[in-house]
Write a protein that holds these residues in place. Structure first.
Motif, PDB file in Angstrom:
ATOM      1  N   GLY A 107       0.768  -1.288   0.175  1.00 50.65           N
ATOM      2  CA  GLY A 107      -0.164   0.121   0.125  1.00 50.65           C
ATOM      3  C   GLY A 107       0.880   1.174   0.039  1.00 50.65           C
ATOM      4  N   MET A 108       0.054   2.504   0.014  1.00 52.86           N
ATOM      5  CA  MET A 108       0.625   3.794   0.125  1.00 52.86           C
ATOM      6  C   MET A 108       0.285   4.437   1.246  1.00 52.86           C
ATOM      7  N   GLU A 109       0.941   5.349   1.950  1.00 52.13           N
ATOM      8  CA  GLU A 109       0.314   6.161   3.125  1.00 52.13           C
ATOM      9  C   GLU A 109       0.778   7.669   2.537  1.00 52.13           C
ATOM     10  N   ALA A 110       0.002   8.510   2.908  1.00 52.12           N
ATOM     11  CA  ALA A 110       0.141  10.036   2.922  1.00 52.12           C
ATOM     12  C   ALA A 110       0.022  10.638   4.333  1.00 52.12           C
ATOM     13  N   GLY A 111       0.551  11.640   4.493  1.00 54.83           N
ATOM     14  CA  GLY A 111       0.283  12.313   5.902  1.00 54.83           C
ATOM     15  C   GLY A 111       1.299  13.350   6.356  1.00 54.83           C
ATOM     16  N   ILE A 112       1.188  13.892   7.213  1.00 49.09           N
ATOM     17  CA  ILE A 112       2.096  15.145   7.837  1.00 49.09           C
ATOM     18  C   ILE A 112       3.101  14.634   8.974  1.00 49.09           C
ATOM     19  N   SER A 113       4.200  14.974   8.882  1.00 48.58           N
ATOM     20  CA  SER A 113       5.266  14.944   9.946  1.00 48.58           C
ATOM     21  C   SER A 113       5.275  16.511  10.872  1.00 48.58           C
ATOM     22  N   PHE A 114       5.613  16.343  11.894  1.00 48.12           N
ATOM     23  CA  PHE A 114       5.692  17.320  12.854  1.00 48.12           C
ATOM     24  C   PHE A 114       7.435  17.365  13.244  1.00 48.12           C
ATOM     25  N   ALA A 115       8.318  18.206  12.439  1.00 53.60           N
ATOM     26  CA  ALA A 115       9.765  18.055  12.283  1.00 53.60           C
ATOM     27  C   ALA A 115      10.180  19.300  12.789  1.00 53.60           C
ATOM     28  N   ARG A 116      11.394  19.140  13.515  1.00 54.51           N
ATOM     29  CA  ARG A 116      12.519  20.085  13.928  1.00 54.51           C
ATOM     30  C   ARG A 116      13.820  19.648  14.014  1.00 54.51           C
TER      31      ARG A 116
END
Length: 189
Positions: A107-116
């Motif tokens: 499968g494939m996933e899409a989303g967001i990262s909270f990065a610093r």
């Protein structure tokens, strides 16, 4: 080592299509829940990130599922970490090849990262890059083996792509291969 596991899972998935003569067992309406400690091997830096990973998967049809995952960044195994934070929330569709108790998925996933990024050598406040919400995408594969009416073992791998732009040192690629495995729970609501 990681490349071997990904190769084994992908080859097994492809071979299982030809091995299936009968319809898969009925998994429509199934819900799977699991948690794991998942290492993430960065492709552009000699770094191994450690995540706590929670998963929730729902099967609207026998061969199709939607998987939502949360990756909580807990640190790095090296002394000098690239990132101070890299939490992720992702969701995506998966296709399953089921043969008896064995379930192979892609499968494939899409989303967001909270990065610093980790602090730089420049004194604060100029030396602290801000926490950013950035998009990410991943190609995923998994293997699940049902051991009992409500429990299963799972092994999965995902190749994720994201970039932290605008850091003091320029763009930071966050591409990594994350693996996980363990014991999960499933039920029909």
């Amino acid at each position: 080592m990681v490349a071997r596991w990904i190769t084994v899972i992908l080859v097994s998935s492809a071979l299982s299509v030809r091995a299936q003569e009968s319809d898969p067992s009925n998994t429509a309406g199934l819900v799977r829940i699991s948690a794991a400690v998942s290492p993430g091997f960065q492709l552009n830096a000699p770094s191994t990130n450690i995540y706590l990973n929670g998963r929730l998967e729902y099967f609207p049809e026998s061969r199709i599922s939607f998987l939502g995952e949360v990756y909580w960044y807990r640190g790095n195994q090296q002394r000098t970490a690239l990132m101070a934070r890299n939490d992720q929330v992702v969701v995506g569709p998966f296709y399953h090849w089921v043969h008896g108790r064995l379930d192979l998925s892609l499968g494939m996933e899409a989303g967001i990262s909270f990065a610093r990024p980790e602090r730089s050598e420049i004194p604060p406040p100029a030396g602290i890059d801000p926490l950013r919400v950035i998009p990410n995408v991943a190609l995923c594969s998994g293997l699940t083996y049902t051991i009992w009416d409500h429990f299963h073992f799972f092994l999965d791998a995902r190749l994720a792509h994201a970039e932290y732009t605008g850091a003091e040192n320029g763009t930071i690629p966050l591409d990594e291969v994350t693996v996980g495995g363990g014991l999960g729970w499933h039920f029909r609501p």
